[in-house]
Write a protein that holds these residues in place. Structure first.
Motif, mmCIF file in Angstrom:
data_model
loop_
_atom_site.group_PDB
_atom_site.id
_atom_site.type_symbol
_atom_site.label_atom_id
_atom_site.label_comp_id
_atom_site.label_asym_id
_atom_site.label_seq_id
_atom_site.Cartn_x
_atom_site.Cartn_y
_atom_site.Cartn_z
ATOM 1 N N LEU A 191 51.982 29.416 80.315
ATOM 2 C CA LEU A 191 52.508 30.036 81.526
ATOM 3 C C LEU A 191 51.405 30.167 82.567
ATOM 4 O O LEU A 191 50.226 30.298 82.242
ATOM 5 C CB LEU A 191 53.101 31.410 81.209
ATOM 6 C CG LEU A 191 54.248 31.438 80.196
ATOM 7 C CD1 LEU A 191 54.683 32.876 79.926
ATOM 8 C CD2 LEU A 191 55.434 30.610 80.692
ATOM 9 N N PHE A 192 51.819 30.173 83.841
ATOM 10 C CA PHE A 192 50.873 30.149 84.943
ATOM 11 C C PHE A 192 51.237 31.195 85.992
ATOM 12 O O PHE A 192 52.378 31.654 86.091
ATOM 13 C CB PHE A 192 50.889 28.774 85.632
ATOM 14 C CG PHE A 192 50.500 27.628 84.754
ATOM 15 C CD1 PHE A 192 49.188 27.193 84.689
ATOM 16 C CD2 PHE A 192 51.460 26.976 83.984
ATOM 17 C CE1 PHE A 192 48.838 26.119 83.888
ATOM 18 C CE2 PHE A 192 51.123 25.897 83.191
ATOM 19 C CZ PHE A 192 49.802 25.468 83.136
ATOM 20 N N TYR A 193 50.247 31.492 86.825
ATOM 21 C CA TYR A 193 50.483 32.318 88.004
ATOM 22 C C TYR A 193 51.187 31.488 89.066
ATOM 23 O O TYR A 193 50.733 30.407 89.438
ATOM 24 C CB TYR A 193 49.158 32.837 88.558
ATOM 25 C CG TYR A 193 49.283 33.486 89.924
ATOM 26 C CD1 TYR A 193 50.044 34.639 90.103
ATOM 27 C CD2 TYR A 193 48.633 32.938 91.034
ATOM 28 C CE1 TYR A 193 50.170 35.230 91.348
ATOM 29 C CE2 TYR A 193 48.742 33.536 92.287
ATOM 30 C CZ TYR A 193 49.519 34.679 92.440
ATOM 31 O OH TYR A 193 49.642 35.265 93.677
ATOM 32 N N PRO A 232 55.158 35.210 85.260
ATOM 33 C CA PRO A 232 54.478 33.950 84.943
ATOM 34 C C PRO A 232 55.500 32.833 84.743
ATOM 35 O O PRO A 232 56.617 33.069 84.274
ATOM 36 C CB PRO A 232 53.742 34.262 83.640
ATOM 37 C CG PRO A 232 53.702 35.756 83.552
ATOM 38 C CD PRO A 232 54.938 36.234 84.221
ATOM 39 N N ARG A 233 55.102 31.589 85.093
ATOM 40 C CA ARG A 233 56.036 30.471 85.057
ATOM 41 C C ARG A 233 55.503 29.343 84.188
ATOM 42 O O ARG A 233 54.299 29.079 84.144
ATOM 43 C CB ARG A 233 56.256 29.927 86.471
ATOM 44 C CG ARG A 233 56.833 30.950 87.419
ATOM 45 C CD ARG A 233 58.245 31.309 87.032
ATOM 46 N NE ARG A 233 59.161 30.210 87.293
ATOM 47 C CZ ARG A 233 60.350 30.081 86.698
ATOM 48 N NH1 ARG A 233 60.740 30.956 85.798
ATOM 49 N NH2 ARG A 233 61.134 29.070 87.007
ATOM 50 N N ARG A 240 37.546 35.452 79.229
ATOM 51 C CA ARG A 240 38.832 35.057 79.810
ATOM 52 C C ARG A 240 39.937 36.008 79.364
ATOM 53 O O ARG A 240 40.124 36.255 78.172
ATOM 54 C CB ARG A 240 39.183 33.636 79.369
ATOM 55 C CG ARG A 240 40.449 33.074 79.998
ATOM 56 C CD ARG A 240 40.733 31.691 79.452
ATOM 57 N NE ARG A 240 41.905 31.089 80.078
ATOM 58 C CZ ARG A 240 41.876 30.377 81.194
ATOM 59 N NH1 ARG A 240 40.724 30.156 81.793
ATOM 60 N NH2 ARG A 240 42.971 29.868 81.699
ATOM 61 N N PRO A 241 40.695 36.592 80.283
ATOM 62 C CA PRO A 241 41.757 37.519 79.888
ATOM 63 C C PRO A 241 42.926 36.790 79.232
ATOM 64 O O PRO A 241 43.088 35.572 79.397
ATOM 65 C CB PRO A 241 42.184 38.151 81.214
ATOM 66 C CG PRO A 241 41.839 37.132 82.244
ATOM 67 C CD PRO A 241 40.606 36.440 81.743
ATOM 68 N N GLU A 242 43.720 37.535 78.513
ATOM 69 C CA GLU A 242 44.889 36.986 77.831
ATOM 70 C C GLU A 242 46.139 37.304 78.640
ATOM 71 O O GLU A 242 46.230 38.350 79.291
ATOM 72 C CB GLU A 242 45.000 37.598 76.433
ATOM 73 C CG GLU A 242 43.774 37.341 75.564
ATOM 74 C CD GLU A 242 43.734 38.260 74.348
ATOM 75 O OE1 GLU A 242 44.590 39.172 74.269
ATOM 76 O OE2 GLU A 242 42.839 38.078 73.499
ATOM 77 N N LEU A 243 47.100 36.397 78.586
ATOM 78 C CA LEU A 243 48.364 36.622 79.275
ATOM 79 C C LEU A 243 49.275 37.471 78.404
ATOM 80 O O LEU A 243 49.549 37.127 77.254
ATOM 81 C CB LEU A 243 49.037 35.284 79.593
ATOM 82 C CG LEU A 243 50.319 35.345 80.420
ATOM 83 C CD1 LEU A 243 50.021 35.859 81.830
ATOM 84 C CD2 LEU A 243 50.966 33.967 80.494
ATOM 85 N N ALA A 244 49.709 38.599 78.939
ATOM 86 C CA ALA A 244 50.630 39.496 78.236
ATOM 87 C C ALA A 244 51.694 39.932 79.221
ATOM 88 O O ALA A 244 51.619 41.014 79.814
ATOM 89 C CB ALA A 244 49.880 40.698 77.673
ATOM 90 N N PRO A 245 52.704 39.081 79.469
ATOM 91 C CA PRO A 245 53.670 39.347 80.535
ATOM 92 C C PRO A 245 54.377 40.688 80.401
ATOM 93 O O PRO A 245 54.742 41.111 79.307
ATOM 94 C CB PRO A 245 54.660 38.190 80.395
ATOM 95 C CG PRO A 245 53.886 37.098 79.743
ATOM 96 C CD PRO A 245 52.959 37.803 78.790
ATOM 97 N N VAL A 246 54.558 41.344 81.536
ATOM 98 C CA VAL A 246 55.306 42.592 81.633
ATOM 99 C C VAL A 246 56.680 42.251 82.195
ATOM 100 O O VAL A 246 56.788 41.723 83.301
ATOM 101 C CB VAL A 246 54.583 43.603 82.544
ATOM 102 C CG1 VAL A 246 55.436 44.842 82.751
ATOM 103 C CG2 VAL A 246 53.227 43.969 81.950
ATOM 104 N N ALA A 247 57.709 42.555 81.451
ATOM 105 C CA ALA A 247 59.049 42.112 81.831
ATOM 106 C C ALA A 247 59.544 42.761 83.112
ATOM 107 O O ALA A 247 60.333 42.160 83.851
ATOM 108 C CB ALA A 247 60.034 42.386 80.692
#
Length: 619
Positions: free
Chosen positions: A348-350, A357-358, A491-498
């Motif tokens: 997923l990306f910004y 994220p997409r 590097r940070p990890e992606l943890a999407p917030v719904a």
């Protein structure tokens, strides 16, 4: 039914001409390119029709007792007769955007996929009979056919909708009889008649509105469709009739927007003349947050909320038609390879135009669509009147930068196909040209601030430093060490917030300032009092308000980014401001961990200053 273009030559494959492929790769392409896409879409529709026929080979879905039996075989027979005797009537019905949407949803439903509507399967499949009746009516044929009734309404695609007030059941059937150009639609004890000119309204009959957008010239007709259940994406919906005032407003705005496109985007206008077929209107949304949708299966259709102004509507049409073109292009060849079938997680990306994220495929859609938006504003800003020009300059500066940064992010991604690489390479060159164009300083600064604010808010919501690094930072803070641990720069990890919402507040407030300075922006969704203070330049008050938000029972994640902006320009807060404007996720994560470990939160400004001390990885 047969494809007349290939019936005598055997199997054929659609290929774009080199000139059309080059133009579409740049996000452009006129009528010739779109005609090639339409031709390919026609073949795809016929394949979907055949797939549906194969899926129904064992018979029609069961219907409840008391409903008139519908037969897909009768519908096929009538469609085939129409294609033979009146090919254009068949083509008009086949290529209606809503036909494509229905075909896709019906096939998925028939194969057991999740339903996108509450209609039972027999009603969804029965829509084939409504299509056949509509095509045959357009052809002037005599026929009698049973069609579905949806909540007291009988939609006949491309024609209109019959409404029955005395039908209480949500799902049922009606009989459609056509004789010498006249329609009789009977459900229960009520009959609605229409014709011989079915484009005119009649008691119980609502005709599809068709707008003529050019009083002079080659002409452009557009269906303003309030009626077809499959006009809205991805979920079908019942008719929503426009009032006379609403219809008049839409007609005026679309006519003016079309005139803007003919002047500022003549190639796009010529492409839309061929490929833009219908617009499904929806109510106005919050100011400066219009909503519009297209679907790859509904080539030529757009769903859009009532716009704030005609330039915004013109930009929306460009945006959505970019999706239409790209959807047709992807049907001929993918832009990216699928993810690893062995179960690898989708990367997923910004995406600067989204709050969430997409995946790569979605990101490419956004890049292509907003490249068209940037192109539109690049020209319109020089043609707009003096009062509107600042808004147009802002929009151009914002979207050229957002598209350029996103293209740079993925143009070498290893999942891109050769077509995807070609497209991004062409757009990257175009972005370089746009980035060299001069923009007035005030609008340029506002666009840069809006872009940076959206990215910082997105990071505060969706990114997390590694857990071990956060734990190290908490320990270092509690021990009174002078600097945070170096591990926090990992590097940070992606943890999407719904539930991330309204991350575009800086851009919306900038538009209020540029386009509606006298309007009250106080009730904008997601805008807090601190944001208003910040927009007015009251930095001290904004700082205190953001600190208060972060000390509340439920801290506002976006407040970290806002606090970084409020602290900008103050020498003593330089480290804190840089950290929060570029890496707010670190402050959020460490503050949360501190509270969990000690039951207390640190002062946000002091914590941010400590986290930003000596950092060299901040942009």
């Amino acid at each position: 039914m047969s494809d007349r273009r290939t019936a005598t030559t055997g199997l054929a494959f659609h290929r774009l001409s080199e000139s059309s492929a080059a133009a579409l790769a740049l996000g452009e392409g006129g009528s010739a390119a779109v005609e090639e896409l339409v031709t390919a879409e026609r073949s795809r529709r016929l394949l979907l029709v055949r797939a549906l026929a194969d899926g129904l080979s064992e018979g029609d879905p069961p219907q409840p007792a008391g409903t008139g039996p519908m037969s897909h075989r009768a519908a096929w027979t009538l469609l085939a007769r129409t294609q033979q005797l009146a090919p254009q009537a068949f083509e008009d019905t086949l290529m209606c955007p809503h036909t494509g949407m229905w075909l896709s949803l019906a096939l998925r439903r028939l194969r057991g996929a999740t339903a996108y509507e509450d209609a039972p399967l027999w009603v969804v499949i029965g829509h084939l009979s409504a299509l056949a009746a509509a095509a045959a009516t357009r052809a002037g044929l005599n026929f009698s056919l049973t069609v579905p009734v949806r909540h007291g309404r009988v939609p006949l695609p491309t024609l209109g909708c019959a409404a029955f007030e005395d039908v209480a059941e949500p799902w049922g059937t009606a009989q459609v009889d056509a004789r010498e150009g006249r329609l009789r639609i009977t459900a229960g004890r009520q009959t609605v008649t229409a014709g011989p000119d079915w484009s005119l309204g009649a008691p119980g009959w609502h005709a599809v509105r068709r707008l003529e957008l050019e009083p002079t010239g080659p002409g452009k007709r557009l269906a303003l469709d309030e009626l077809d259940p499959y006009r809205t994406f991805p979920h079908p919906s019942p008719p929503r009739l426009l009032s006379a005032t609403e219809a008049r407003t839409w007609e005026e705005q679309l006519t003016e927007a079309w005139a803007i496109l003919r002047r500022d985007e003549p190639q796009s206008a010529e492409a839309m003349r061929v490929g833009l077929m219908s617009l499904a209107p929806t109510p106005a949304r919050e100011r400066y947050r219009p909503h519009s949708v297209t679907a790859g299966d509904a080539f030529g259709g757009v769903m859009a909320s009532r716009p704030d102004d005609v330039a915004q509507l013109a930009a929306t049409l460009v945006h959505e038609f970019q999706h239409t073109k790209l959807g047709g292009l992807i049907h001929l060849g993918p832009l990216s390879e699928p993810t690893d079938p062995r179960g690898a997680h989708e990367q997923l990306f910004y995406a600067p135009w989204r709050d969430d994220p997409r995946p790569l495929s979605g990101l490419l859609q956004g890049i292509y669509a907003f490249a068209g938006v940037a192109r539109f504003w690049s020209v319109h800003r020089h043609a707009a009147d003096a009062a509107y020009a600042p808004m147009a300059h802002f929009e151009f500066a914002l979207w050229r930068a957002q598209v350029s940064a996103t293209v740079d992010l993925v143009h070498r991604h290893d999942r891109l196909t050769s077509l995807g690489r070609r497209l991004l390479g062409a757009l990257r060159g175009r972005c370089e040209e746009w980035m060299s164009e001069a923009v007035p300083p005030a609008e340029l600064a506002a666009a840069r601030e809006a872009a940076a604010d959206h990215r910082a808010r997105w990071r505060a919501h969706h990114l997390r430093p590694p857990a071990a690094a956060v734990e190290d930072a908490v320990g270092a803070w509690r021990r009174g060490e002078a600097r945070p641990p170096a591990t926090l720069a990992a590097r940070p990890e992606l943890a999407p917030v719904a539930d991330a919402r309204y991350l575009d507040t800086a851009a919306v407030l900038a538009r209020y300032r540029l386009g509606s300075p006298a309007a009250d922006p106080g009730d904008i969704e997601g805008v807090q009092p601190a944001d208003l203070l910040l927009a007015r330049g009251e930095l001290s008050g904004a700082r205190d308000a953001f600190v208060e938000q972060l000390g509340g029972e439920k801290p506002v994640f976006a407040a970290w980014a806002g606090l970084g902006r409020a602290l900008a320009g103050v020498a003593e807060h330089r480290d804190a401001s840089r950290l929060l404007r570029h890496r707010p996720e670190r402050a959020r994560a460490v503050q949360s961990a501190l509270e969990h470990a000690t039951g207390q939160r640190a002062d946000p400004v002091e914590l941010a200053a400590w986290l930003g001390r000596g950092e060299t990885d901040l942009d």
